[in-house]
Design an enzyme around this catalytic site. Structure first.
Site, PDB file in Angstrom:
ATOM      1  N   LYS A  30      -5.237  -9.388  -6.164  1.00  0.00           N
ATOM      2  CA  LYS A  30      -6.454  -9.710  -5.424  1.00  0.00           C
ATOM      3  C   LYS A  30      -7.581  -8.735  -5.819  1.00  0.00           C
ATOM      4  O   LYS A  30      -7.311  -7.570  -6.124  1.00  0.00           O
ATOM      5  CB  LYS A  30      -6.061  -9.654  -3.953  1.00  0.00           C
ATOM      6  CG  LYS A  30      -7.000  -9.079  -2.971  1.00  0.00           C
ATOM      7  CD  LYS A  30      -6.366  -9.073  -1.599  1.00  0.00           C
ATOM      8  CE  LYS A  30      -6.452  -7.679  -0.986  1.00  0.00           C
ATOM      9  NZ  LYS A  30      -7.563  -7.475  -0.097  1.00  0.00           N
ATOM     10  N   LYS A  64     -11.229  -3.348  -3.176  1.00  0.00           N
ATOM     11  CA  LYS A  64     -12.099  -2.167  -3.249  1.00  0.00           C
ATOM     12  C   LYS A  64     -11.354  -1.004  -3.877  1.00  0.00           C
ATOM     13  O   LYS A  64     -11.937  -0.147  -4.518  1.00  0.00           O
ATOM     14  CB  LYS A  64     -12.531  -1.726  -1.844  1.00  0.00           C
ATOM     15  CG  LYS A  64     -13.240  -2.784  -1.036  1.00  0.00           C
ATOM     16  CD  LYS A  64     -13.804  -2.140   0.223  1.00  0.00           C
ATOM     17  CE  LYS A  64     -13.875  -3.091   1.383  1.00  0.00           C
ATOM     18  NZ  LYS A  64     -12.680  -3.089   2.229  1.00  0.00           N
ATOM     19  N   LYS A  74       0.816  -1.223   0.000  1.00  0.00           N
ATOM     20  CA  LYS A  74       0.000   0.000   0.000  1.00  0.00           C
ATOM     21  C   LYS A  74       0.844   1.265   0.000  1.00  0.00           C
ATOM     22  O   LYS A  74       0.443   2.273  -0.565  1.00  0.00           O
ATOM     23  CB  LYS A  74      -0.974  -0.001   1.185  1.00  0.00           C
ATOM     24  CG  LYS A  74      -2.063  -1.048   1.014  1.00  0.00           C
ATOM     25  CD  LYS A  74      -3.313  -0.746   1.806  1.00  0.00           C
ATOM     26  CE  LYS A  74      -4.400  -1.722   1.388  1.00  0.00           C
ATOM     27  NZ  LYS A  74      -5.622  -1.605   2.158  1.00  0.00           N
TER      28      LYS A  74
HETATM   29  N1  AQP Z   1     -10.062 -10.590  -2.756  1.00  0.00           N
HETATM   30  C1  AQP Z   1     -10.433 -11.116  -1.588  1.00  0.00           C
HETATM   31  N2  AQP Z   1     -10.689 -12.418  -1.475  1.00  0.00           N
HETATM   32  C2  AQP Z   1     -11.088 -12.975  -0.302  1.00  0.00           C
HETATM   33  N3  AQP Z   1     -11.246 -12.250   0.834  1.00  0.00           N
HETATM   34  C3  AQP Z   1     -11.003 -10.935   0.755  1.00  0.00           C
HETATM   35  N4  AQP Z   1     -11.074  -9.948   1.671  1.00  0.00           N
HETATM   36  C4  AQP Z   1     -10.718  -8.771   1.098  1.00  0.00           C
HETATM   37  N5  AQP Z   1     -10.413  -8.956  -0.186  1.00  0.00           N
HETATM   38  C5  AQP Z   1     -10.582 -10.292  -0.436  1.00  0.00           C
HETATM   39  C6  AQP Z   1     -11.478 -10.150   3.052  1.00  0.00           C
HETATM   40  O1  AQP Z   1     -12.522  -9.228   3.327  1.00  0.00           O
HETATM   41  C7  AQP Z   1     -12.425  -8.833   4.698  1.00  0.00           C
HETATM   42  C8  AQP Z   1     -12.490  -7.352   4.804  1.00  0.00           C
HETATM   43  O2  AQP Z   1     -11.397  -6.762   4.137  1.00  0.00           O
HETATM   44  P1  AQP Z   1     -10.983  -5.276   4.484  1.00  0.00           P
HETATM   45  O3  AQP Z   1     -12.128  -4.388   4.279  1.00  0.00           O
HETATM   46  O4  AQP Z   1     -10.402  -5.257   5.827  1.00  0.00           O
HETATM   47  O5  AQP Z   1      -9.875  -4.841   3.528  1.00  0.00           O
HETATM   48  P2  AQP Z   1      -8.836  -5.556   2.644  1.00  0.00           P
HETATM   49  O6  AQP Z   1      -8.501  -6.917   3.127  1.00  0.00           O
HETATM   50  O7  AQP Z   1      -7.691  -4.631   2.440  1.00  0.00           O
HETATM   51  O8  AQP Z   1      -9.748  -5.696   1.361  1.00  0.00           O
HETATM   52  P3  AQP Z   1      -9.894  -4.847   0.088  1.00  0.00           P
HETATM   53  O9  AQP Z   1     -11.243  -5.134  -0.437  1.00  0.00           O
HETATM   54  O10 AQP Z   1      -8.762  -5.093  -0.806  1.00  0.00           O
HETATM   55  O11 AQP Z   1      -9.906  -3.328   0.533  1.00  0.00           O
HETATM   56  P4  AQP Z   1      -8.903  -2.169   0.197  1.00  0.00           P
HETATM   57  O12 AQP Z   1      -8.804  -2.082  -1.273  1.00  0.00           O
HETATM   58  O13 AQP Z   1      -9.586  -0.976   0.809  1.00  0.00           O
HETATM   59  O14 AQP Z   1      -7.598  -2.490   0.846  1.00  0.00           O
HETATM   60  C9  AQP Z   1     -11.131  -9.415   5.255  1.00  0.00           C
HETATM   61  O15 AQP Z   1     -11.426 -10.573   6.018  1.00  0.00           O
HETATM   62  C10 AQP Z   1     -10.364  -9.776   4.029  1.00  0.00           C
HETATM   63  O16 AQP Z   1      -9.508 -10.876   4.260  1.00  0.00           O
END
Ligand code: AQP
Length: 338
Positions: A200, A203, A117
């Site tokens: 992955k 968001k 990040k």
């Molecule tokens: N691609 C994914 N596949 C499976 N699980 C996922 N999670 C996130 N992306 C995937 C799981 O969703 C939960 C919440 O995630 P988060 O909101 O804490 O943020 P993150 O893991 O950083 O997910 P994002 O969607 O990629 O958000 P951004 O882009 O904002 O960083 C967690 O249990 C995570 O494992």
């Protein structure tokens, strides 16, 4: 109603960073629904984590309500569980500071999410992004949680939470914190981008085409799956053949998770057929599973009084546990009690 098992406490959370997607659902929220029947569950909307990235700060309130709506629309019963917003319980920040005094910098230097990040501009990255895993440890340990269901991407942070809990317990020679167990289950613990099977689904991916959002309409879902990247090879004949084909692997795993069937059965069903048929069926399946959630989310987001009331009640319930644990913790440390 069957009595919940007192000894098991499940904690998990999602950041209110907008664009909740299929990965968040399959890797996390979908699995939480089944735990609520026999465990005490606390589901948090982790807004303090979200503000570590400047782009997420603007719509924090709308995004917070979106996550609350997604939890409830996915089947999490607010009467059986605690649903609340992290910044409403001050214990998270307080414990985060205490735990940061027990976390060697070397442990944080190993965290790959910070490296991803922060990118090349590490010197300009905010301190909060770097210490994010300590706040995550505080989230979990504040409630003395025993189990944490997450997607694969959070595994390293969870291991750090375990190390920090052990470091604190060792230092004060007490078994104060249980050592939380990760729960990483299913065939979609890491859902990948529809545009690049090595990244992955996220968001924050600038391309909306890379993910299926929980609030996408059915036409968008069909289009996104139609355009999802594949390769020029025919449909695989076996799981082994999927090894070097990340995009195909991803689509088959999504199919498997949504249909609750094994990936090898999905492969057997489509072998010898054109990808077009597989993608059509996958679109139908995604629409079938997501449309109810999406409709319910839209409905909930029109009734903000109801949503906000749930979050206020959740805040009270979470605070009751947090305040007691912080008090006990301060006693162990030996702080002056006013
Ligand atoms: N691609 C994914 N596949 C499976 N699980 C996922 N999670 C996130 N992306 C995937 C799981 O969703 C939960 C919440 O995630 P988060 O909101 O804490 O943020 P993150 O893991 O950083 O997910 P994002 O969607 O990629 O958000 P951004 O882009 O904002 O960083 C967690 O249990 C995570 O494992």
């Amino acid at each position: 109603m069957e009595k919940k098992k007192e000894s098991k406490l499940i904690f998990s959370g999602v950041q209110p960073t907008g664009n909740l997607h299929l990965g968040n659902y399959l890797g996390a929220i979908k699995n939480w629904v089944k735990y609520q029947e026999d465990s005490n569950c606390i589901f948090c909307i982790v807004d303090l984590h979200a503000i570590t990235v400047s782009e997420n700060r603007e719509k924090i309130l709308d995004n917070t309500r979106e996550v609350a709506a997604a939890y409830i629309a996915s089947g999490i019963d607010p009467n059986k569980n605690t649903i609340f917003v992290q910044s409403n319980v001050t214990g998270h920040s307080e414990l985060s500071w205490i735990l940061s005094c027990h976390t060697p910098i070397g442990w944080l230097n190993r965290m790959t999410q910070f490296k991803d990040k922060a990118g090349k501009n590490k010197e300009k990255a905010p301190l909060g992004l770097y210490s994010y895993p300590v706040l995550m440890a505080a989230d979990i340990l504040l409630y003395k949680s025993t189990h944490v269901p997450v997607g694969e991407d959070q595994k390293q942070h969870l291991e750090l939470s375990r190390d920090v809990a052990q470091a604190f317990n060792r230092y004060y020679n007490q078994e104060f914190f249980p050592i939380p167990e990760p729960i990483i289950t299913g065939t979609a613990t890491r859902v990948m981008s529809l545009k690049n099977g090595l990244n992955k689904m996220s968001k924050s991916d600038p391309s909306d085409q890379s993910r299926i959002n929980l609030m996408d309409d059915s036409i968008s879902i069909i289009k996104k799956i139609q355009k999802a990247r594949t390769d020029s090879e025919p449909f695989p004949k076996s799981l082994e053949e999927m090894d070097n084909r990340p995009e195909i692997n991803n689509l088959i795993n999504i199919f498997s998770a949504l249909s609750e069937d094994l990936p090898q059965n999905v492969v057997a069903q489509y072998v010898g057929k054109d990808f077009k048929f597989f993608k059509e069926d996958l679109s139908d399946l995604v629409n079938q599973k997501i449309s109810n959630i999406s409709t319910e989310m839209h409905k909930l987001l029109k009734d903000l009084n109801y949503l906000d009331l749930i979050l206020k009640k959740g805040c009270q319930k979470a605070n009751e546990i947090a305040e007691k644990n912080v008090k006990d913790l301060k006693k162990i440390i030996g702080f002056f009690e006013a």
